[in-house]
Structure formats: C-alpha cells, structure tokens
Design an enzyme around this catalytic site. Structure first.
Site, PDB file in Angstrom:
ATOM      1  N   GLU A 120       0.865  -1.178   0.000  1.00  0.00           N
ATOM      2  CA  GLU A 120       0.000   0.000   0.000  1.00  0.00           C
ATOM      3  C   GLU A 120       0.902   1.228   0.000  1.00  0.00           C
ATOM      4  O   GLU A 120       1.730   1.414   0.893  1.00  0.00           O
ATOM      5  CB  GLU A 120      -0.924   0.012   1.220  1.00  0.00           C
ATOM      6  N   ASP A 150      -5.755  10.040   9.299  1.00  0.00           N
ATOM      7  CA  ASP A 150      -4.460   9.576   9.788  1.00  0.00           C
ATOM      8  C   ASP A 150      -4.022  10.343  11.018  1.00  0.00           C
ATOM      9  O   ASP A 150      -4.314  11.533  11.174  1.00  0.00           O
ATOM     10  CB  ASP A 150      -3.409   9.729   8.684  1.00  0.00           C
TER      11      ASP A 150
END
Length: 267
Positions: A49, A60
């Site tokens: 990824e 995040d």
C-alpha cells in the site's frame, strides 16, 4: 482476475496470509521509495500500500501526517507517485500495488486521466479514504474497466447494512480498521477483531485485510490467525522518521521489521 485477486488466492491455497505494508510515497524523500518497495517485497511483503501525500490526511494520526509533510516538502505529487510505481514495475511485474489516499489529488488531475495513468503505471488497486461507496459507482466502474480493484474501509462501528453496501462496491479485498480513531491510535483487541471479521464474512467472499494497531511480530501473528491479510503502517513510518537523516539505512531497517512479522505469521 486482477493481480491482487491472484495474489490472495495463491496465498489462500498455500494456507498463508498476506503481509501488506504501507508507506507514504516520497517519505522522507522521493528517491527512497522505489528501493524501499523492492526491499519490502524481499522481506516478505505480498501487497504494497503506497500512500499518496496529502496536505490534510484527516483519517491519519500524527505519524502519517508527518510522513505526508516530509514528502510534500520535496513536492511529491500524485504524478510522481505514479512514476514511482512505473519504475518499480521495471523490476517487479508481480507484486500488487495499492494506492491509498484522498480524493483531492485524483480530482485535481481528473478521474479519466488518473485511471489511464494509474493503469499504465501498473497500479492494481485504489483506496480513497474520503470517497464513500454511495458516491463511488462511476469511479469503481472506471477502475474495473482498467483492471484495477476498488478497496474500501470498514470500521468497528459500521452497521451490517453498510457492510453489505461496501462489500458490494469493492473488489480485491476489504480493509477492516481494527480500532476506533485515526491511524497509530489505541491498542489492538484481537478478540474484537475476530468477531468483526466474522461479521464481515457473513456479507462477502472478499478477503479481509486488517490494519491499525499492528506494531510487532506478535500482533501480526495474532491478526493473521483471524484475517486474510495483515496491514502494517505506522510502525514502519515511525522507523522511516527515525532514520530520515540516514536514508540509506531505511530499506534494511523496514525490511527487518517485516521479516520478523512474516516469520511469526508463517509459524
């Protein structure tokens, strides 16, 4: 069948689980990323990824926010990330690569342009954090037409009805977020993960990858017992941050973490 589907099917036949590391493209500088990708494959990564740097990565936590900042200092753009994938493909035509990020950079270059460039670069899947499946039909169709998978997140709080909708829209694998909150937060509860993975499997035959909260070989092995894939990000990105002034040491240091996880998962 996509490269992601082929990879996960092959692993299933071997009785093994996928190790899926995440790193932010261009972190700590663009010249590191392609070599790091190759090092991760050599260390046992099955799917990579690759994060697209973005100025406002709202899903995040601080670790990956800072990684995006380091990459953006060097001006790393989506087109640069696609070029990295293209360079990676010169030596590796097998390992699936999933781009993970947010919608704005894709919208900035245009959906059709992105789909064409991503396909030509050798991208296998796209996970767009802030694109809900309810609004993704045309994008998913475009990915499918180019042989790429649309990957979506499922959270601990996602209802059964929405799990069905997400799984119907997605392909390749679904990404189960094992903890509430942003990346790098909270402790992992493997029993809760197992219960929620079972719930997801009632609605789909897609493989289930589990991410967030996997920090060492022990937690990777525990998640591998209950999921089809183990997705690890923050611990790798932290290591990259520690070594941002010794960039030549980054591939080996990240590989060392992955080797320990791969070994524990395969026991």
């Amino acid at each position: 069948m996509s490269r992601i589907q082929q990879c996960l099917q092959s692993l299933k036949q071997q009785g093994r689980k996928a190790l899926i590391p995440y790193v932010t493209a261009g972190d700590p500088e663009p010249g590191v990323t392609v070599g790091l990708m190759h090092a991760m494959v050599e260390a046992g990564a099955d799917i990579i990824e690759l994060g697209i740097p973005f100025s406002d990565p709202m899903a995040d936590g601080p670790v990956i926010q800072l990684a995006c900042e380091r990459a953006l200092v060097h001006g790393t753009r989506l087109v640069d990330v696609l070029e990295m994938v293209k360079n990676f493909r010169q030596q590796d035509s097998q390992t699936p690569v999933v781009l993970m990020g947010y919608l704005n950079p894709i919208e900035a270059i245009g959906y059709d342009n992105f789909l064409t460039q991503a396909s030509e670069a050798g991208v296998d899947g796209v996970l767009t954090v802030d694109l809900p499946p309810e609004e993704a039909d045309s994008f998913c169709e475009g990915l499918k037409a180019k042989g790429m998978d649309a990957i979506f997140l499922i959270a601990p709080t996602t209802t059964d009805e929405r799990i069905k909708r997400i799984c119907a829209a997605g392909s390749g694998y679904v990404y189960y977020v094992s903890v509430k909150g942003v990346t790098g937060s909270s402790a992992l509860d493997v029993d809760a993960v197992a219960s929620n993975v079972d719930k997801i499997r009632q609605h789909t035959s897609l493989p289930v990858g589990v991410g967030f909260g996997i920090r060492d070989a022990e937690s990777a092995a525990a998640v591998a017992e209950v999921a089809d894939g183990v997705i690890v990000g923050s611990v790798l990105v932290n290591k990259i941050a520690e070594l941002q002034q010794q960039v030549d040491q980054i591939p080996a240091a990240v590989a060392e973490i992955l080797v320990s996880m791969r070994s524990a998962m395969d026991q």
